[in-house]
Design an enzyme around this catalytic site. Structure first.
Site, mmCIF file in Angstrom:
data_model
loop_
_atom_site.group_PDB
_atom_site.id
_atom_site.type_symbol
_atom_site.label_atom_id
_atom_site.label_comp_id
_atom_site.label_asym_id
_atom_site.label_seq_id
_atom_site.Cartn_x
_atom_site.Cartn_y
_atom_site.Cartn_z
ATOM 1 N N HIS A 115 39.621 43.297 40.369
ATOM 2 C CA HIS A 115 40.947 43.327 40.771
ATOM 3 C C HIS A 115 42.238 44.279 39.965
ATOM 4 O O HIS A 115 42.384 43.641 39.416
ATOM 5 C CB HIS A 115 41.298 42.361 41.625
ATOM 6 C CG HIS A 115 43.008 41.674 42.126
ATOM 7 N ND1 HIS A 115 43.320 40.608 41.633
ATOM 8 C CD2 HIS A 115 43.213 42.657 42.850
ATOM 9 C CE1 HIS A 115 44.289 40.512 42.729
ATOM 10 N NE2 HIS A 115 44.241 41.817 42.981
ATOM 11 N N SER A 132 41.821 41.466 46.858
ATOM 12 C CA SER A 132 42.926 40.915 46.602
ATOM 13 C C SER A 132 42.492 39.824 46.445
ATOM 14 O O SER A 132 43.222 37.928 46.380
ATOM 15 C CB SER A 132 43.880 41.062 46.273
ATOM 16 O OG SER A 132 44.901 41.188 47.392
ATOM 17 N N ASN A 188 46.191 34.630 41.458
ATOM 18 C CA ASN A 188 46.538 34.273 42.348
ATOM 19 C C ASN A 188 46.403 32.759 43.051
ATOM 20 O O ASN A 188 46.939 32.080 44.264
ATOM 21 C CB ASN A 188 46.269 35.099 43.407
ATOM 22 C CG ASN A 188 47.389 36.913 44.310
ATOM 23 O OD1 ASN A 188 48.181 37.052 43.387
ATOM 24 N ND2 ASN A 188 46.118 37.603 44.441
ATOM 25 N N GLU A 245 40.859 42.092 37.320
ATOM 26 C CA GLU A 245 40.491 41.059 37.073
ATOM 27 C C GLU A 245 38.821 41.613 37.606
ATOM 28 O O GLU A 245 38.989 42.454 38.463
ATOM 29 C CB GLU A 245 40.454 40.278 37.896
ATOM 30 C CG GLU A 245 42.064 38.738 37.814
ATOM 31 C CD GLU A 245 42.740 37.868 38.757
ATOM 32 O OE1 GLU A 245 42.542 37.059 38.680
ATOM 33 O OE2 GLU A 245 42.462 39.165 40.094
#
Length: 413
Positions: free
Chosen positions: A60, A39, A110, A72
């Site tokens: 991910h 991540s 993120n 992802e």
């Protein structure tokens, strides 16, 4: 081992992942895809230890994996298109919704998630509103399931502070991604949120912080304060939304008869409006109508006008509206945070990290945004978002608020 794809989910340490991938190459066939669930670590750095880097990619997943639909799929520097196609197909077979993402710090979700959190932190640091008020505005006015401070307390400050710092450093200290000293101080103190009982909020029994921004809220006895006689106001600059106030008993009169002067600035603070229009600052009240569809208004006033804001808030609360009163700030609270979310999304689109469609999809699925960033941009209007950022940059002098060229071009056109 004849596995067509190996998905790694070991500890988030680069050296450990590099050792594992190097060992896997001696076990699996030459055409096996090696995918990492990291991540935060660069997929290209993990692939560096491998001989056949074209077969390395990121997959991910988001927690809790059985419930979260988004995946992802990350292309590293040497990842082949064939590898990406196979990884995307696997995610689809698993019942997930995959989005293609470039290998950058924080990937897509993120990275973009920093804007929602760090701008709330900046607003708190400036004394515009306390954390409980900011959370309440983002929930009740903007429709987010959790306020930014509630979200950080839930994920854990031991998770979101290091992630924020890593993204900030990964993007060469871009001020748009910078956090605040309060964020770091809670991390250092071990006040990590719900898991420790204290973070931005206090979760120990009997210590929950109250939001005091609704000046018409009931007092300790349970009684609502009197609203007083009907408000007499003059609308200085006509804007959508003011008719809703007249429907709730606010009397519109001329400037000489008015006890308060109402404005609805797009990106300015109330002080700037008062100075620009040469208004009596003690009577100016700025109104944010973004949450009107949810029966929620935010008010602010220039220095000296706090009494007028409290008076209007008491009356509106008496008519059934929820009202938050905040200190003077360009763009209030929700429009300011949303402008930063939209701006960072525009920058991500410009860099080709993800398409606008995938960016909206990813933030709705992975972060439960009520609207994707570009959907918010359409609702607010690119001109308003751009002007908000321009005003923030002018007032603060900070490059944190520089508008993305991607946004600027669309605002100009």
């Amino acid at each position: 081992a004849a596995a067509p794809i190996v998905l790694e989910a070991v500890i988030e340490q680069l050296e450990a992942k590099q050792r594992l991938f190097a060992a896997l190459e001696d076990i699996v066939p030459a055409d096996t895809v090696l995918a990492t669930n990291t991540s935060s670590l660069p997929v290209s750095a993990i692939a560096r230890a491998c001989r056949r880097r074209e077969r390395i990619c990121g997959l991910h997943f988001f927690n809790p994996v059985p419930l979260m639909r988004l995946v992802e799929v990350i292309a590293a520097a040497d990842t082949s298109e064939r590898t990406m196609e196979r990884a995307l197909a696997l995610a689809t077979r698993l019942g997930k919704t995959p989005v293609r993402v470039k290998d950058v710090p924080g990937f897509l979700v993120n990275l973009l998630g920093r804007a929602y959190l760090t701008e709330a932190l900046q607003i708190q640091q400036e004394g515009v509103a306390p954390v409980a008020t900011i959370d309440r505005i983002m929930r009740e006015a903007a429709g987010f399931r959790m306020g930014p401070f509630e979200l950080m307390d839930l994920t854990g400050i031991d998770v979101n502070f290091p992630a924020t710092r890593a993204v900030f450093e990964g993007f060469q200290h871009d001020p748009r991604l910078r956090t605040t000293p309060l964020h770091e101080s809670l991390f250092v103190a071990g006040q990590l949120g719900r898991k420790t009982g204290r973070g931005f909020h206090d979760y120990r029994e009997g210590t929950a912080a109250a939001d005091t921004s609704d000046t018409g809220a009931p007092d300790a006895s349970g009684a609502s304060p009197p609203a007083g006689p009907p408000v007499r106001a003059w609308v200085v600059e006509e804007a959508p939304g003011f008719e809703a106030l007249t429907q709730r008993g606010v009397s519109l009169v001329n400037a000489n008869q008015a006890e308060m002067l109402l404005v609805s600035p797009g990106g300015e603070d109330a002080a700037t409006v008062a100075a620009r229009l040469r208004l009596d600052p003690t009577r100016v009240v700025a109104v944010d109508f973004l949450g009107m569809e949810r029966s929620f208004l935010t008010l602010m006033a220039p220095v000296g006008g706090e009494g007028a804001a409290r008076r209007l808030a008491a009356w509106l609360r008496h008519t059934g509206l929820a009202v938050a009163v905040v200190s003077d700030s360009p763009a209030f609270v929700a429009p300011r945070i949303l402008a930063m979310v939209v701006n960072l999304a525009c920058e991500i689109a410009q860099m080709g990290i993800g398409t606008p469609e995938d960016i909206d999809l990813a933030m709705r699925l992975a972060q439960n945004y009520p609207r994707g960033p570009f959907e918010w941009g359409e609702r607010l209007g690119p001109q308003r978002v751009h002007e908000t950022l321009r005003q923030l940059q002018e007032v603060t002098g900070s490059d944190r608020y520089r508008p993305s060229p991607w946004l600027r071009r669309r605002a100009l056109l």
